[in-house]
Design an enzyme around this catalytic site. Sequence first.
Site, mmCIF file in Angstrom:
data_model
loop_
_atom_site.group_PDB
_atom_site.id
_atom_site.type_symbol
_atom_site.label_atom_id
_atom_site.label_comp_id
_atom_site.label_asym_id
_atom_site.label_seq_id
_atom_site.Cartn_x
_atom_site.Cartn_y
_atom_site.Cartn_z
ATOM 1 N N SER A 256 0.835 -1.203 0.000
ATOM 2 C CA SER A 256 0.000 0.000 0.000
ATOM 3 C C SER A 256 0.871 1.254 0.000
ATOM 4 O O SER A 256 2.084 1.180 0.169
ATOM 5 C CB SER A 256 -0.870 0.016 1.254
ATOM 6 O OG SER A 256 -0.038 0.241 2.384
ATOM 7 N N LYS A 257 0.205 2.401 -0.156
ATOM 8 C CA LYS A 257 0.929 3.681 -0.113
ATOM 9 C C LYS A 257 1.661 3.824 1.221
ATOM 10 O O LYS A 257 2.749 4.364 1.288
ATOM 11 C CB LYS A 257 -0.065 4.836 -0.280
ATOM 12 C CG LYS A 257 -0.536 5.028 -1.705
ATOM 13 C CD LYS A 257 -0.345 6.495 -2.132
ATOM 14 C CE LYS A 257 -0.449 6.656 -3.628
ATOM 15 N NZ LYS A 257 -1.832 6.537 -4.145
#
Length: 496
Positions: free
Chosen positions: A258-259
Amino acid sequence: MTPPTKPARVRFAPSPTGYLHLGGARTALYDYLLAKQSGGSFILRIEDTDQKRYVPEAEANFKNALHWLGLPPDEGPDAGGPHAPYRQSQRKAIYRQHAEQLIESGDAYYCFCSPERLDKIRAEQLANNENTRYDGKCRHLPPGEAARRVANGEEHVIRFKIPQEGTTTAHDFLRGDITVENEVLDDIILIKSDGLAVYHLAAMVDDHLMGITHVIRGSEWLPTFPIHKRIFDAFGWEEPVWVHPSLFLKPDGKGKLSKRDIQKARESGYPIFVNDMPEMGFLPEAVNNWMALIGWSYDDKTEFFTMEDLIEKFSIEKLNPSPAAINFSKLDHFNGLHIRNLEVEDFAERIRPFFEKAGYTVDNAILPKVAAAIQTRTKRLTEVGDMAGFFFEDEVELVTERIVSKKMSAGQAAEAARRLVNLFSAVTEINSDTCEQPLRDMAKEMGLKAGHIFGLLRETLTGQKISPPLFETMDILGKEKTIARLEKAAEELENG
Ligand code: GLU
């Protein structure tokens, strides 16, 4: 299907919506390896049809990243080639013409539905827990009427017509046949109302026109893969070999990267974007080796691969489609291996900028020797300033408390420094043959352990607790600097 026996034409087709990250870089590497091992071509195509997400500096970022990784395109916006232009924004007319060809053949249709209507259908479908898809209203417009409305300048899109019954089977090289019910496939838009093609049309048309033999792309394209297969069929074109390698997972293997994971990795000094890698001290050789093995293996035991090895040994058959966790400590490991594999002259040139960045003026006369002294203990190029910057300083800062070890008095330390000056002045060359035994004798005479003297010497010469081997250090530093540093220490110790 077997690996290519004839030259493969493989394209890397990034969208300029951000910088080149690990996922994209690994795809580019696989593309390059497949092209090179078959004597084929590696093609860079910029897929810039999405104006809303366009990032102007992205294209330059991709090119720099590919250059740094050592993956130069044979064809592309800069290299040119027989299928130019290689930027999709410059191929608008080609896509339009192909979309119209599909309208003629009945495989596509004009759609005049307003965004408001589409939003409304979507909301209703969501409320009814249905798949969100176009409801097909404009499928049934008489072609003549639709053509007239277009000619009158009415806003429209072009949609692909998917049969409403039956199934579609697409074949992935790694995953086998993927069969879906047509009713779950959407009549996707091929040409948007602004006249620009979307990926689904532009990439298929280009892959065909550019003679692409193998499409290696992210597994996020699997859901629309059957549609892509249908587009090839609608045109009557031969399909490329489709390869969707593994997805990247978080380092702990739990879930998609994920970010936040990206941010976390960067904060702990690990790269997600290729352009962060050089300044973090990684070698492109190591990065390629590491990336290649996320989702591919040769024989389950070989781990060290140079680019030449990879070109020779890579095979798409050995790609593993299961999701793969990113292991950053492995990257450090490979970096160490590849650093040790460099010719010392090469290593010297790679560490030069890191010394300079750390504020040292590199002395060319000793750089190769410094490089040789630290090569085996360097894991990242960023470490060299702290490890060996003292070689390039006129003087090192002396910390009396560190020079004087617990086992000796300041007076003894001063005396030891003076004796070392005398010992080293008396020999033509300071090395272990001429000095090691006298140094040990000296420790004994002073009632100290040899280790204490070595410790004092190391601190005095390098200002560090850890350094390359002492005699090698003195050899590189030279007799003059060695003696000057000891004299200075003696004086400082004597003056309290
Ligand atoms: N432009 C697409 C992307 O960046 C490329 C996918 C493909 O390689 O076909 O995801």
